[in-house]
Write an enzyme that holds these catalytic residues in place. Structure first.
Site, PDB file in Angstrom:
ATOM      1  N   HIS A  35      49.308  44.143  57.009  1.00 45.85           N
ATOM      2  CA  HIS A  35      48.023  44.212  56.304  1.00 45.85           C
ATOM      3  C   HIS A  35      47.763  45.638  55.804  1.00 45.85           C
ATOM      4  CE1 HIS A  35      43.774  42.988  55.600  1.00 45.85           C
ATOM      5  NE2 HIS A  35      43.554  44.280  55.843  1.00 45.85           N
ATOM      6  N   GLU A  36      47.901  46.608  56.705  1.00 54.30           N
ATOM      7  CA  GLU A  36      47.630  47.992  56.321  1.00 54.30           C
ATOM      8  C   GLU A  36      48.684  48.521  55.361  1.00 54.30           C
ATOM      9  OE1 GLU A  36      44.842  49.177  56.910  1.00 54.30           O
ATOM     10  OE2 GLU A  36      44.216  47.691  58.398  1.00 54.30           O
ATOM     11  N   HIS A  94      47.563  47.834  51.816  1.00 53.16           N
ATOM     12  CA  HIS A  94      46.627  48.854  51.331  1.00 53.16           C
ATOM     13  C   HIS A  94      47.379  50.141  50.983  1.00 53.16           C
ATOM     14  CE1 HIS A  94      43.252  46.386  52.346  1.00 53.16           C
ATOM     15  NE2 HIS A  94      43.378  46.507  53.653  1.00 53.16           N
TER      16      HIS A  94
END
Length: 419
Positions: free
Chosen positions: A21-22, A25
């Site tokens: 997920h990170e 980003h």
């Protein structure tokens, strides 16, 4: 040994879901030219930390999430104001280091009082060095050092706020997007591990049942019943049985490569249920690439609908506190899935990845969905929302999420203590 493996699989699940997920980003922020100061897994005190290029990678104590800290969103950034005494280190007449204290120990540096400074757009500093005003350009990657803590400056074109609405939105949406992609890949992986059902197999028969009296055995593959091809559809077989109470049925089975026909007469048991007395399982075969992709997509779609239905019940308050699960219940259930085998564990990981992606897109303050809402407002209004107001909304939302997590965790602990 089994317990150690379960612990490893639980930690692995959280680590993979948060990291992917990170990373979404992080990757799209870097592609947009944003300076990413920190890529963190977990919250709280640092357990492990190292710096590569411009980014510090950290593993933190509390494994309940993670974050990517981008330039322009730095609550602890140091400001330098006119009249402040600093020291600078020059390389080819360009400032590469700015020291904010301990000037006596900064050998090879030039000390002076700031007359004027711009570290965002024009990148220069004017210093009063013992009455002599000197102007220096500042390197775009110059470092500010305060009490041995280094912070790289962030020119305006490297800050999150300088990018277009589309670039910022993609940097935020990329986190959930990576979770969706991971979920799809894992669902496809499960298909290749478990195979594709292609026949219905008898796992066992009930003693004295119609199936046993007819001569059906464990391991028999059911090909057709009353001329109807069964394939891998157990529901079709059940429907045929329910419509044939006390009527002989013509079953064609395969046993050790031999085709056999049996007459089976369903009967009503003492509970009033029509049965033949067999336990059924799916006989599988290796999946083709197209079957894996199709099955993975179908699993992703059906799981998405179930999760969204759950969110709908939360929004309309159609739930009890016991219906909610926090980290304790997730760990408990993950341990159960890990004990059930790799296929079950991978399937559960896919569901958790999908859930994490969808949950983060909810328009709840502090989540990615809320940030996308603010960017949507900016696109419509033509100007951004006041950053201080947006920060306050996210802060309040984060506090509320923490309170909710504490409540459900407390409830989970009570549930475990009460058995």
């Amino acid at each position: 040994m089994a317990t150690l493996q379960n612990i490893f699989q639980i930690v692995l699940l959280f680590f993979v879901l948060v990291s992917i997920h990170e990373w979404g980003h992080f990757y799209f922020a870097k592609r947009a030219g944003i300076l990413v100061r920190e890529f963190a897994i977990g919250f709280g005190p640092k357990l492990l930390s190292f710096k590569q290029d411009e980014t510090r990678y950290t593993l933190r104590l509390l494994p309940i999430g993670g974050f990517v800290r981008m330039a322009g969103e730095d609550p602890e950034i140091v400001q330098i104001n006119p009249g402040q005494r600093i020291a600078v280190k020059l390389t080819d007449d360009q400032v590469t280091h700015i020291y904010l204290n301990d000037f006596d120990s900064r050998t090879g540096s030039l000390e002076g009082v700031v007359e004027q400074i711009d570290l965002e757009k024009k990148l220069f500093v004017r210093l009063d060095v013992d009455g002599d005003i000197q102007r220096f350009s500042v390197h775009p990657k110059a470092m500010m050092i305060s009490k041995d803590k280094e912070i790289q400056i962030a020119p305006w074109d490297r800050q999150f706020g300088s990018k277009t609405v589309g670039q910022r939105a993609l940097s935020i949406f990329a986190g959930p997007l990576m979770n969706f992609i991971l979920a799809f890949v894992l669902f496809v992986t499960v298909v290749f591990i478990a195979g594709v059902p292609h026949k219905v197999k008898i796992a066992g028969t009930v003693p004295g049942s119609a199936a046993q009296l007819a001569g059906l055995q464990s391991g028999d593959l059911i090909l057709n019943v009353n001329g109807v091809d069964i394939g891998a559809d157990r529901n079709k077989l059940t429907s045929l049985i329910q419509s044939s109470v006390n009527k002989p049925m013509d079953w064609t089975i395969e046993r050790n490569g031999e085709i056999i026909r049996k007459n089976v007469t369903p009967a009503v048991d003492q509970d009033g249920v029509i049965r033949v007395g067999v336990t059924l399982v799916a006989e599988t075969r290796p999946a083709t690439v197209m079957e894996g992709l199709k099955s993975g997509w179908n699993s992703l779609s059906s799981a998405t609908m179930l999760i969204l239905d759950g969110f709908g019940k939360l929004a309309t308050l159609q739930f009890k506190l016991d219906d909610l699960g926090g980290p304790v219940r997730i760990v408990e259930f993950t341990s159960e899935q890990a004990s059930a085998g790799w296929a079950q564990y991978i399937s559960w990981t896919a569901i958790m990845s999908l859930y994490l992606g969808l949950f983060n897109l909810l328009p709840i303050p502090a989540l990615d969905g809320s940030r996308l809402v603010f960017l949507g407002l900016e696109a419509v209004r033509g100007k951004p929302v006041d950053p201080s107001r947006e920060s306050m909304v996210h802060f309040v939302g984060f506090a509320m999420l923490m309170l909710l997590m504490i409540a459900v965790t407390y409830n989970d602990i009570l549930r475990l203590m009460n058995g």
